[in-house]
Scaffold this motif. Structure first.
Motif, PDB file in Angstrom:
ATOM      1  N   GLY A 110      41.435  78.773  18.850  1.00 25.88           N
ATOM      2  CA  GLY A 110      39.274  79.082  18.268  1.00 25.88           C
ATOM      3  C   GLY A 110      39.056  80.069  18.534  1.00 25.88           C
ATOM      4  N   ARG A 111      37.453  80.109  18.315  1.00 20.56           N
ATOM      5  CA  ARG A 111      36.652  81.198  18.809  1.00 20.56           C
ATOM      6  C   ARG A 111      34.810  80.835  18.799  1.00 20.56           C
ATOM      7  NH1 ARG A 111      36.389  86.745  15.908  1.00 20.56           N
ATOM      8  NH2 ARG A 111      38.733  86.641  16.329  1.00 20.56           N
ATOM      9  N   LEU A 112      34.301  81.202  19.391  1.00 22.63           N
ATOM     10  CA  LEU A 112      32.823  81.279  20.046  1.00 22.63           C
ATOM     11  C   LEU A 112      32.213  82.687  19.736  1.00 22.63           C
ATOM     12  CD1 LEU A 112      33.154  78.515  22.784  1.00 22.63           C
ATOM     13  CD2 LEU A 112      32.997  77.704  20.774  1.00 22.63           C
ATOM     14  N   ASP A 113      31.486  82.227  18.876  1.00 21.87           N
ATOM     15  CA  ASP A 113      29.924  83.208  18.893  1.00 21.87           C
ATOM     16  C   ASP A 113      29.903  83.751  20.233  1.00 21.87           C
ATOM     17  OD1 ASP A 113      30.314  82.989  16.100  1.00 21.87           O
ATOM     18  OD2 ASP A 113      28.613  82.383  16.672  1.00 21.87           O
ATOM     19  N   ARG A 114      29.596  85.109  20.617  1.00 26.14           N
ATOM     20  CA  ARG A 114      29.174  86.151  21.851  1.00 26.14           C
ATOM     21  C   ARG A 114      28.156  85.186  22.463  1.00 26.14           C
ATOM     22  NH1 ARG A 114      28.774  90.787  23.320  1.00 26.14           N
ATOM     23  NH2 ARG A 114      29.499  92.501  20.933  1.00 26.14           N
ATOM     24  N   ASN A 115      27.069  84.639  21.294  1.00 26.12           N
ATOM     25  CA  ASN A 115      26.323  83.351  21.785  1.00 26.12           C
ATOM     26  C   ASN A 115      25.701  82.179  22.866  1.00 26.12           C
ATOM     27  OD1 ASN A 115      25.019  86.222  23.187  1.00 26.12           O
ATOM     28  ND2 ASN A 115      23.800  86.387  21.308  1.00 26.12           N
ATOM     29  N   THR A 116      27.370  82.253  21.940  1.00 23.39           N
ATOM     30  CA  THR A 116      27.607  80.806  22.072  1.00 23.39           C
ATOM     31  C   THR A 116      28.655  80.248  23.588  1.00 23.39           C
ATOM     32  OG1 THR A 116      28.471  80.257  19.892  1.00 23.39           O
ATOM     33  CG2 THR A 116      28.532  78.652  21.216  1.00 23.39           C
ATOM     34  N   THR A 117      27.688  79.286  24.004  1.00 24.32           N
ATOM     35  CA  THR A 117      28.398  79.154  25.528  1.00 24.32           C
ATOM     36  C   THR A 117      29.604  77.754  25.362  1.00 24.32           C
ATOM     37  OG1 THR A 117      26.475  77.568  25.917  1.00 24.32           O
ATOM     38  CG2 THR A 117      26.527  80.179  26.947  1.00 24.32           C
ATOM     39  N   ALA A 146      20.300  78.470  20.271  1.00 23.80           N
ATOM     40  CA  ALA A 146      21.055  78.628  20.848  1.00 23.80           C
ATOM     41  C   ALA A 146      22.246  77.329  20.917  1.00 23.80           C
ATOM     42  CB  ALA A 146      20.357  78.298  22.540  1.00 23.80           C
ATOM     43  N   LEU A 147      23.530  77.637  21.044  1.00 25.58           N
ATOM     44  CA  LEU A 147      24.116  76.627  20.752  1.00 25.58           C
ATOM     45  C   LEU A 147      25.435  76.392  21.754  1.00 25.58           C
ATOM     46  CD1 LEU A 147      25.791  74.853  18.977  1.00 25.58           C
ATOM     47  CD2 LEU A 147      26.859  77.455  17.537  1.00 25.58           C
ATOM     48  N   HIS A 148      26.135  75.149  22.379  1.00 26.74           N
ATOM     49  CA  HIS A 148      26.622  74.367  23.382  1.00 26.74           C
ATOM     50  C   HIS A 148      27.872  74.429  22.693  1.00 26.74           C
ATOM     51  CE1 HIS A 148      27.919  74.458  27.825  1.00 26.74           C
ATOM     52  NE2 HIS A 148      27.833  72.900  27.336  1.00 26.74           N
ATOM     53  N   ASN A 188      34.085  79.574  10.404  1.00 26.92           N
ATOM     54  CA  ASN A 188      33.521  81.058  10.943  1.00 26.92           C
ATOM     55  C   ASN A 188      31.986  80.409  11.286  1.00 26.92           C
ATOM     56  OD1 ASN A 188      34.275  83.332  12.021  1.00 26.92           O
ATOM     57  ND2 ASN A 188      33.717  84.446  10.107  1.00 26.92           N
ATOM     58  N   HIS A 189      30.870  80.820  11.856  1.00 31.63           N
ATOM     59  CA  HIS A 189      30.191  79.895  11.861  1.00 31.63           C
ATOM     60  C   HIS A 189      29.670  78.749  12.019  1.00 31.63           C
ATOM     61  CE1 HIS A 189      29.602  84.434  13.442  1.00 31.63           C
ATOM     62  NE2 HIS A 189      29.568  84.526  12.559  1.00 31.63           N
ATOM     63  N   GLN A 190      30.485  77.632  12.436  1.00 29.88           N
ATOM     64  CA  GLN A 190      29.944  76.145  10.810  1.00 29.88           C
ATOM     65  C   GLN A 190      29.373  75.752  11.080  1.00 29.88           C
ATOM     66  OE1 GLN A 190      33.781  74.403  10.146  1.00 29.88           O
ATOM     67  NE2 GLN A 190      32.154  72.569   8.934  1.00 29.88           N
ATOM     68  N   VAL A 191      29.162  75.832  12.995  1.00 24.42           N
ATOM     69  CA  VAL A 191      27.531  74.670  12.942  1.00 24.42           C
ATOM     70  C   VAL A 191      26.420  75.751  12.578  1.00 24.42           C
ATOM     71  CG1 VAL A 191      26.396  74.096  15.124  1.00 24.42           C
ATOM     72  CG2 VAL A 191      29.118  73.977  14.970  1.00 24.42           C
ATOM     73  N   LYS A 192      25.685  76.928  13.311  1.00 26.74           N
ATOM     74  CA  LYS A 192      25.230  77.180  12.980  1.00 26.74           C
ATOM     75  C   LYS A 192      24.495  77.446  11.604  1.00 26.74           C
ATOM     76  CE  LYS A 192      25.203  80.753  16.381  1.00 26.74           C
ATOM     77  NZ  LYS A 192      25.615  81.854  17.073  1.00 26.74           N
ATOM     78  N   ARG A 193      25.854  77.375  10.695  1.00 27.42           N
ATOM     79  CA  ARG A 193      26.086  77.354   8.844  1.00 27.42           C
ATOM     80  C   ARG A 193      25.070  76.078   8.533  1.00 27.42           C
ATOM     81  NH1 ARG A 193      29.930  79.134   5.590  1.00 27.42           N
ATOM     82  NH2 ARG A 193      31.372  78.871   6.687  1.00 27.42           N
ATOM     83  N   ARG A 231      32.434  69.179  19.710  1.00 31.11           N
ATOM     84  CA  ARG A 231      31.440  68.607  19.582  1.00 31.11           C
ATOM     85  C   ARG A 231      30.459  69.607  20.644  1.00 31.11           C
ATOM     86  NH1 ARG A 231      31.214  63.967  24.141  1.00 31.11           N
ATOM     87  NH2 ARG A 231      29.697  65.455  25.357  1.00 31.11           N
ATOM     88  N   TYR A 232      29.122  69.516  19.504  1.00 28.36           N
ATOM     89  CA  TYR A 232      28.263  70.864  19.541  1.00 28.36           C
ATOM     90  C   TYR A 232      26.987  70.415  20.391  1.00 28.36           C
ATOM     91  CZ  TYR A 232      31.666  74.238  18.376  1.00 28.36           C
ATOM     92  OH  TYR A 232      33.112  74.765  17.352  1.00 28.36           O
ATOM     93  N   LEU A 233      26.250  70.819  21.604  1.00 25.22           N
ATOM     94  CA  LEU A 233      24.801  70.324  21.605  1.00 25.22           C
ATOM     95  C   LEU A 233      24.304  71.675  20.951  1.00 25.22           C
ATOM     96  CD1 LEU A 233      22.300  69.444  22.528  1.00 25.22           C
ATOM     97  CD2 LEU A 233      22.326  70.296  24.451  1.00 25.22           C
TER      98      LEU A 233
HETATM   99  N1  URA Z   1      30.250  77.283  15.245  1.00 27.97           N
HETATM  100  C1  URA Z   1      29.110  78.379  14.605  1.00 27.97           C
HETATM  101  O1  URA Z   1      28.351  78.664  14.666  1.00 27.97           O
HETATM  102  N2  URA Z   1      28.777  79.347  16.695  1.00 27.97           N
HETATM  103  C2  URA Z   1      30.270  78.664  17.590  1.00 27.97           C
HETATM  104  O2  URA Z   1      30.527  79.283  18.556  1.00 27.97           O
HETATM  105  C3  URA Z   1      31.157  77.876  17.135  1.00 27.97           C
HETATM  106  C4  URA Z   1      31.116  77.305  16.798  1.00 27.97           C
END
Ligand code: URA
Length: 265
Positions: A131-138, A229-231, A213-218, A163-165
């Motif tokens: 999978g993939r994490l965005d550039r600024n996701t830790t 910020a996303l972790h 793609n970018h699912q959590v942010k969306r 699980r994300y914070l």
């Molecule tokens: N969802 C996002 O929006 N960004 C990530 O890096 C991972 C999941």
């Protein structure tokens, strides 16, 4: 409409008219060499083109040559075992690097960071990011030598929770989180019900079983909580437990019990 691409091994097999038995799972040479820790794919391509690799006594110069169970592969005359156990690395991704093999913007890639901290003995594998994490996701990013594990861990049917914070703008309350728990519709379709918990002012814990793609942010933006910020804290039953920039190899029983992986025989 999405069209499935023909896998490279199948293209090569068709070109060589290999005629597989039903159920047979052939492989291709560079991939098999990288998966079994003999050399990364780019290096394997060079070695094969240079005529250093033979299959069943014949030099092979085609990196995509089909490999079947029982083929005898040699490098510089030395017999290589191509059977490979699935290996999985847990990496703590720092911010600023991309989950991709090149970074035109110059911030660097997770593969470069991983190479700098690989435990001894693991340098010769070809590693795939799971999978993939965005550039600024830790946070927690898995790597594996086995592309079948990538498919297992990323396909929605596996229901592997991630699980994300998220640190967000706006007031976090049940009214905003409730739609995420039921599932919302994004521009690429409906989301599955997620676990959404307020962890503090401006903090949301979100657990999803997909990875678009970018699912959590969306998802959070859609309920009026843009992400600052996303972790990623956990994948499956596996919780991030190494410092930023560091890696550890998972034990086989962790891969099975925490990530639901069943090694094929
Ligand atoms: N969802 C996002 O929006 N960004 C990530 O890096 C991972 C999941």
């Amino acid at each position: 409409m999405s069209r499935k691409r023909t896998p490279k091994w199948l293209q090569a097999a068709r070109a060589s008219d290999a005629g597989f038995a039903p159920g047979e799972k052939p492989d291709w040479l560079t991939r098999a060499l990288a998966r079994s820790g003999h050399m990364p794919q780019a290096e394997a391509q060079v070695a094969i083109r240079a005529g250093r690799v033979s299959k069943n006594g014949e030099v092979v110069r085609e990196p995509m040559a089909v490999v079947r169970a029982g083929d005898e592969i040699r490098l510089d005359g030395r017999r290589l075992a191509l059977q490979a156990a699935t290996r999985v690395l847990l990496f703590h991704k720092p911010a600023g690097v991309v989950t991709s093999t090149v970074d035109p913007e110059g911030g660097g890639t997770v593969f470069e960071r991983l190479a700098a901290v690989l435990p001894p003995g693991l340098e010769r594998y070809g590693w795939h990011a799971v999978g993939r994490l965005d550039r600024n996701t830790t946070g927690l990013l898995l790597f594996t030598n086995d592309e079948r594990f990538v498919a297992h861990a990323t396909r929605p049917e596996s229901h592997l929770p991630k699980r994300y914070l998220a640190l967000v703008q706006g007031r976090v309350d049940d009214e905003r989180l409730e739609p995420l728990r039921r599932g919302i519709t994004l521009d690429d379709g409906p989301t599955r019900p997620a676990v959404a918990v307020a962890r503090g002012p401006g903090e949301v814990e979100l657990t999803i079983t997909e990875g678009r793609n970018h699912q959590v942010k969306r998802m959070l933006a859609a309920v009026g909580l843009p992400v600052r910020a996303l972790h990623r804290e956990a994948v499956g039953e596996l919780v991030l437990d190494v410092p930023e920039g560091q890696v550890r190899e998972l034990a086989p029983d962790e891969i099975a019990s925490r990530l639901g992986w069943r090694q094929e025989s």
